[in-house]
Design a protein around this motif. Structure first.
Motif, mmCIF file in Angstrom:
data_model
loop_
_atom_site.group_PDB
_atom_site.id
_atom_site.type_symbol
_atom_site.label_atom_id
_atom_site.label_comp_id
_atom_site.label_asym_id
_atom_site.label_seq_id
_atom_site.Cartn_x
_atom_site.Cartn_y
_atom_site.Cartn_z
ATOM 1 N N CYS A 1 93.007 23.934 -75.797
ATOM 2 C CA CYS A 1 92.677 22.705 -76.524
ATOM 3 C C CYS A 1 92.199 23.071 -77.939
ATOM 4 C CB CYS A 1 91.578 21.944 -75.788
ATOM 5 S SG CYS A 1 90.088 22.921 -75.635
ATOM 6 N N PRO B 1 89.343 22.491 -79.615
ATOM 7 C CA PRO B 1 88.023 23.117 -79.789
ATOM 8 C C PRO B 1 87.994 24.595 -79.405
ATOM 9 C CG PRO B 1 87.788 20.970 -78.741
ATOM 10 C CD PRO B 1 89.254 21.272 -78.780
ATOM 11 N N CYS C 1 83.413 21.902 -68.173
ATOM 12 C CA CYS C 1 84.826 22.288 -68.203
ATOM 13 C C CYS C 1 84.986 23.803 -67.952
ATOM 14 C CB CYS C 1 85.368 21.911 -69.575
ATOM 15 S SG CYS C 1 86.962 22.615 -69.926
ATOM 16 N N LYS D 1 86.883 25.895 -69.044
ATOM 17 C CA LYS D 1 87.234 26.736 -70.212
ATOM 18 C C LYS D 1 86.008 27.534 -70.677
ATOM 19 C CE LYS D 1 91.488 25.040 -71.414
ATOM 20 N NZ LYS D 1 91.709 23.647 -71.636
ATOM 21 N N PHE D 2 84.816 26.961 -70.463
ATOM 22 C CA PHE D 2 83.603 27.638 -70.918
ATOM 23 C C PHE D 2 83.294 28.870 -70.071
ATOM 24 C CE2 PHE D 2 83.175 23.449 -72.665
ATOM 25 C CZ PHE D 2 82.634 23.676 -73.916
ATOM 26 N N HIS E 1 83.037 14.669 -77.238
ATOM 27 C CA HIS E 1 82.269 15.911 -77.152
ATOM 28 C C HIS E 1 81.586 16.172 -78.489
ATOM 29 C CE1 HIS E 1 84.104 16.562 -73.368
ATOM 30 N NE2 HIS E 1 85.315 16.634 -73.865
ATOM 31 N N TYR F 1 81.150 18.769 -80.105
ATOM 32 C CA TYR F 1 81.890 19.690 -80.984
ATOM 33 C C TYR F 1 83.072 19.005 -81.668
ATOM 34 C CZ TYR F 1 83.708 20.390 -76.198
ATOM 35 O OH TYR F 1 84.144 20.214 -74.908
ATOM 36 N N SER G 1 90.124 15.333 -77.367
ATOM 37 C CA SER G 1 90.988 16.440 -77.816
ATOM 38 C C SER G 1 92.318 16.340 -77.095
ATOM 39 C CB SER G 1 90.381 17.789 -77.432
ATOM 40 O OG SER G 1 89.098 17.918 -77.920
ATOM 41 N N CYS H 1 93.144 17.902 -73.376
ATOM 42 C CA CYS H 1 91.899 18.085 -72.625
ATOM 43 C C CYS H 1 91.953 17.236 -71.354
ATOM 44 C CB CYS H 1 90.707 17.677 -73.493
ATOM 45 S SG CYS H 1 89.180 17.491 -72.559
HETATM 46 S S1 SF4 Z 1 86.242 19.717 -72.150
HETATM 47 FE FE1 SF4 Z 1 88.283 19.473 -73.032
HETATM 48 S S2 SF4 Z 1 87.980 19.805 -75.223
HETATM 49 FE FE2 SF4 Z 1 86.202 20.658 -74.167
HETATM 50 S S3 SF4 Z 1 86.703 22.811 -73.843
HETATM 51 FE FE3 SF4 Z 1 87.320 21.690 -71.984
HETATM 52 S S4 SF4 Z 1 89.497 21.216 -72.310
HETATM 53 FE FE4 SF4 Z 1 88.620 21.762 -74.309
#
Ligand code: SF4
Length: 326
Positions: free
Chosen positions: A52, A54, A87, A89-90, A187, A189, A262, A265
């Motif tokens: 994504c 961010p 999420c 991704k973190f 979000h 960010y 985003s 996302c």
């Molecule tokens: S919540 Fe969405 S925008 Fe934020 S890091 Fe996860 S996928 Fe990316």
């Protein structure tokens, strides 16, 4: 030691806490520059295509800070409150960064996982302290000072209806006698990064729109809002966004809603759908869904924003011209 913090992702949530903690332990904090075209380009160049926006941008900020820091702080964040996740991704962020940018200074990637108990937070800070050769006592002292500062920062946002944007960028966005009040969701960010949001907050301020964000509501109100959900939302940010929206819709305190998401996302698309259905079906107030990606053009973005504000104006005008006698 110079600790580099990328001005992206959870910077917009935790920076006051991190800054205080590291400084209290005698470290120097170095930030990446505010987002610009080159930082974004540098991020896109090295990040995987389907990440994504961010996350791509985060890569650019890491590159921006790399030459100025002894170590880069990229915590592995799994959960920031009990029984909720954020999420995924973190969770993979430190690995993603180390893989895509192999020549970086060392990365501090301590895990933050509060899913099971709130007490875990100290373990996260002890881990950081160990890396910095600090005793547990020193870490505890620094943590309590920074936690206190972070709590009063959050109270300040609620008490004075301030957004983190105003504190982090030191820009005043107060509107005198605003024409409308709009709930701005998304979000942090995305919302508080002027480059990525194409100066959305400033544009709203210019049109005399007062904004409300979820950081201005206390937890109890957000929880009351989430009671309207048929199923518990297990993502912290999605939960906050929906809880805040449902609470304010119920209490009729807003003229419209803008949801900034985003592109690509998953959590955002689900939250956006739920929100849109609720707003259109039950409340019938203007709703604008803005999607951001690296190809978003500012002209189209502005047109949609202007059209939304025109609708707010139109409704206000019609309401003022409706006879109270029917
Ligand atoms: S919540 Fe969405 S925008 Fe934020 S890091 Fe996860 S996928 Fe990316």
């Amino acid at each position: 030691m110079k600790i580099g913090i990328p001005r992206a992702l959870f910077f917009y949530h935790y920076y006051p806490l991190w800054e205080s903690f590291f400084k209290d332990l005698g470290q120097e904090v170095v930030l990446s520059n505010p987002t610009n075209k080159q930082i974004l380009k540098n991020g896109i160049e090295v990040a995987v295509d389907d990440a994504c926006l961010p996350v791509k941008l985060f890569h650019g900020h890491v590159r921006d800070i790399a030459g100025r820091a002894d170590v880069i702080f990229i915590p592995r964040i799994i959960s920031i409150e009990p029984k909720k996740y954020i999420c995924p991704k973190f969770l993979g962020l430190p690995d993603m960064i180390k893989h895509n940018l192999p020549d970086l200074p060392p990365v501090m990637d301590m895990t933050l996982n509060l899913y099971n108990t709130k007490l875990n937070i100290l373990e996260h800070f002890f881990e950081i302290g160990k890396y910095l050769n600090k005793t547990r006592l020193e870490v505890m002292k620094a943590y309590y000072v920074s936690h206190k500062k972070f709590s009063s920062y959050k109270k300040h946002l609620r008490k004075y209806s301030v957004t983190p944007y105003e504190i982090l960028t030191q820009k005043n966005i107060k509107t005198i006698k605003p024409d409308f009040t709009v709930l701005l969701l998304g979000h942090p960010y995305n919302l508080y990064d002027d480059f990525i949001s194409m100066n959305l907050i400033k544009k709203l301020q210019k049109r005399n729109v007062k904004i409300i964000t979820y950081e201005m509501l206390n937890e109890k109100k957000i929880v009351r809002g989430t009671k309207k959900l048929t199923k518990d939302m297990f993502w912290t940010l999605g939960n906050n966004i929906l809880g805040c929206a449902y609470y304010l819709l119920e209490n009729r305190k807003i003229d419209g809603i803008i949801h900034v998401a985003s592109f690509g996302c998953g959590p955002d698309s689900l939250v956006g759908e739920l929100l849109e259905h609720k707003v259109i079906r039950d409340y019938k107030i203007p709703f604008l869904y803005l999607t951001l990606d690296e190809h978003s053009g500012e002209a189209g973005f502005n047109t949609r924003l202007e059209a939304f504000i025109d609708i707010l104006e139109g409704r206000k005008f019609s309401e003022n011209n409706i006879s109270s006698h029917g």
